[in-house]
Motif scaffolding. Structure first.
Motif, short mmCIF file in Angstrom:
data_model
loop_
_atom_site.label_atom_id
_atom_site.label_comp_id
_atom_site.label_asym_id
_atom_site.label_seq_id
_atom_site.Cartn_x
_atom_site.Cartn_y
_atom_site.Cartn_z
N ALA A 117 0.82 -1.21 0.00
CA ALA A 117 0.00 0.00 0.00
C ALA A 117 0.86 1.26 0.00
N ILE A 118 1.89 1.27 0.82
CA ILE A 118 2.78 2.44 0.90
C ILE A 118 3.50 2.65 -0.43
N CYS A 119 4.04 1.56 -1.00
CA CYS A 119 4.75 1.66 -2.29
C CYS A 119 3.80 2.10 -3.40
N ALA A 120 2.58 1.54 -3.40
CA ALA A 120 1.61 1.88 -4.45
C ALA A 120 1.24 3.35 -4.40
N ALA A 121 1.03 3.87 -3.20
CA ALA A 121 0.69 5.30 -3.06
C ALA A 121 1.83 6.18 -3.56
N ALA A 122 3.08 5.78 -3.25
CA ALA A 122 4.24 6.56 -3.68
C ALA A 122 4.37 6.56 -5.20
N ILE A 123 4.22 5.38 -5.82
CA ILE A 123 4.29 5.28 -7.28
C ILE A 123 3.13 6.05 -7.91
N ARG A 125 1.57 8.70 -6.82
CA ARG A 125 1.78 10.15 -6.80
C ARG A 125 2.64 10.59 -7.99
N SER A 126 3.69 9.82 -8.29
CA SER A 126 4.57 10.20 -9.40
C SER A 126 3.91 9.97 -10.75
N ASN A 127 2.79 9.24 -10.78
CA ASN A 127 2.06 8.98 -12.01
C ASN A 127 0.75 9.74 -12.10
N LYS A 128 0.55 10.66 -11.12
CA LYS A 128 -0.68 11.45 -11.08
C LYS A 128 -1.94 10.57 -11.01
N LEU A 129 -1.82 9.48 -10.25
CA LEU A 129 -2.95 8.60 -9.98
C LEU A 129 -3.34 8.77 -8.52
N ASN A 130 -4.61 8.51 -8.20
CA ASN A 130 -5.13 8.72 -6.85
C ASN A 130 -4.38 7.86 -5.82
N PRO A 131 -3.50 8.48 -5.00
CA PRO A 131 -2.73 7.68 -4.04
C PRO A 131 -3.59 7.06 -2.95
N ASN A 132 -4.70 7.72 -2.60
CA ASN A 132 -5.58 7.18 -1.57
C ASN A 132 -6.22 5.87 -2.02
N LEU A 133 -6.73 5.87 -3.25
CA LEU A 133 -7.36 4.66 -3.76
C LEU A 133 -6.32 3.57 -3.98
N LEU A 134 -5.10 3.95 -4.38
CA LEU A 134 -4.04 2.97 -4.56
C LEU A 134 -3.59 2.39 -3.22
N PHE A 135 -3.61 3.22 -2.18
CA PHE A 135 -3.26 2.71 -0.85
C PHE A 135 -4.25 1.63 -0.42
N LEU A 136 -5.53 1.93 -0.59
CA LEU A 136 -6.57 0.96 -0.24
C LEU A 136 -6.43 -0.31 -1.09
N THR A 137 -6.16 -0.13 -2.39
CA THR A 137 -6.00 -1.29 -3.27
C THR A 137 -4.81 -2.14 -2.83
N GLY A 138 -3.72 -1.47 -2.43
CA GLY A 138 -2.56 -2.21 -1.93
C GLY A 138 -2.88 -3.02 -0.69
N ALA A 224 -4.12 1.04 -15.37
CA ALA A 224 -3.00 1.74 -14.75
C ALA A 224 -2.83 1.29 -13.30
N PHE A 225 -3.94 1.13 -12.57
CA PHE A 225 -3.86 0.70 -11.18
C PHE A 225 -3.23 -0.68 -11.07
N ALA A 226 -3.57 -1.58 -11.97
CA ALA A 226 -3.01 -2.93 -11.93
C ALA A 226 -1.51 -2.90 -12.13
N TRP A 257 6.97 -1.25 -16.17
CA TRP A 257 7.94 -0.34 -15.54
C TRP A 257 8.12 0.92 -16.38
N ILE A 258 8.31 0.74 -17.68
CA ILE A 258 8.54 1.88 -18.57
C ILE A 258 7.33 2.80 -18.60
N ARG A 259 6.13 2.21 -18.62
CA ARG A 259 4.92 3.04 -18.68
C ARG A 259 4.71 3.81 -17.38
N ARG A 260 5.07 3.22 -16.24
CA ARG A 260 4.84 3.89 -14.96
C ARG A 260 6.05 4.71 -14.51
#
Length: 289
Positions: A117-123, A125-138, A224-226, A257-260
């Protein structure tokens, strides 16, 4: 006897349903524009959640001089990020998965989920994706493992034995025993719980990238989330913060990796910060779950 995928999905859907209150609270917590009063009112509808939130806000972890007595104060003390973790942890308890017996394995699984969850939120943010939703998904990305452990206990013990004796990745051991893996089950469970479709898709697809590097980029339209959860899972397993002696990094998608991450050889995240956040959150959950 090995269940079919349809039988397995039907079985895990018999697990206790996700309370509507939890869905409402998580919905507010994932909205950057949410009103704190909406969150407070939603939590107040679930007395079990009220007790948990107040207990954690008053824990030594925060060291407040005065006792927190209201949900409004507790939400301010915890903040939305920690509150999201508390609410999600309430979803992943033994009460929701009553067949779980191996406490050590479940604890490792939840700790790994925190790291992802922590890693997903950090990645994110750098991809302009919702870090909150990514944290929950993680946090939820391996929920299918819990469901299979609780519903098909004997078969999952076989998975663990294969993983240990055959030096196999978990998904490969699951494929041998079940013919499918926990990602598919996790996606089905998220849909059964009426969680956002973005979460279900990400959970269902986060193991679908290994070995894809020679494929035509248009071969499959991965979300993108996956991709983010796939990368975060690999990073978390590489760090092995949960101290799993059998932890192994799955094949990593170069294309993902390249896309993200672009052409950078290194992740644009602070590993020391990840470890610091991880240790703080583990103390918060382990000491007061």
């Amino acid at each position: 006897m090995r269940p079919s995928l349809e039988q397995a999905i039907a079985a895990v859907q018999q697990l206790p349903n996700l309370p509507s209150t939890t869905r409402v609270v998580l919905g507010y917590l994932n909205d950057d524009d949410a009103d704190i009063n909406q969150v407070v009112q939603a939590i107040a509808r679930d007395q079990g959640l009220v007790a948990r939130v107040l207990r954690i806000a008053n824990s030594p972890f925060y060291g407040l001089p005065n006792q927190v007595q209201t949900i409004h104060e507790a939400v301010i003390v915890l903040g939305f990020s920690n509150l999201r973790l508390v609410v999600t942890a309430a979803m992943m308890t033994a009460q929701k998965f009553p067949g779980l017996a191996n406490g050590v394995e479940v604890q490792r699984l939840f700790r790994h989920s925190i790291a992802v969850a922590i890693c997903a939120a950090a990645i994110g943010r750098s991809n302009k994706l919702n870090p909150n939703l990514l944290f929950l998904t993680g946090i939820l990305h391996d929920i299918g493992k819990l469901a299979l452990m609780a519903t098909f206990t004997a078969q999952y013990e076989e998975v663990q034995s294969l993983r240990a004796s055959g030096n196999l990745l978990t998904i490969d051991a699951e494929a041998q025993v079940f013919g499918f893996n926990h990602a598919t089950i996790g996606a089905a469970l998220c849909r059964h719980w009426h969680l956002p479709e973005a979460i279900a898709v990400a959970i269902g697809d986060h193991h679908s990238f290994g070995g894809d590097d020679d494929l035509d980029p248009s071969a499959k339209d991965y979300s993108a989330f996956a991709e983010v959860i796939h990368l975060a899972d690999a990073v978390a397993l590489g760090l092995n913060l949960e101290a799993d002696p059998l932890a192994a990094v799955p094949p990593l998608s170069e294309r993902g990796w390249i896309r993200r991450m672009g052409s950078h050889e290194k992740l644009n995240i602070d590993f020391k910060e990840i470890e610091r956040l991880y240790q703080e959150l583990v103390v918060l959950i382990d000491g007061h779950s």
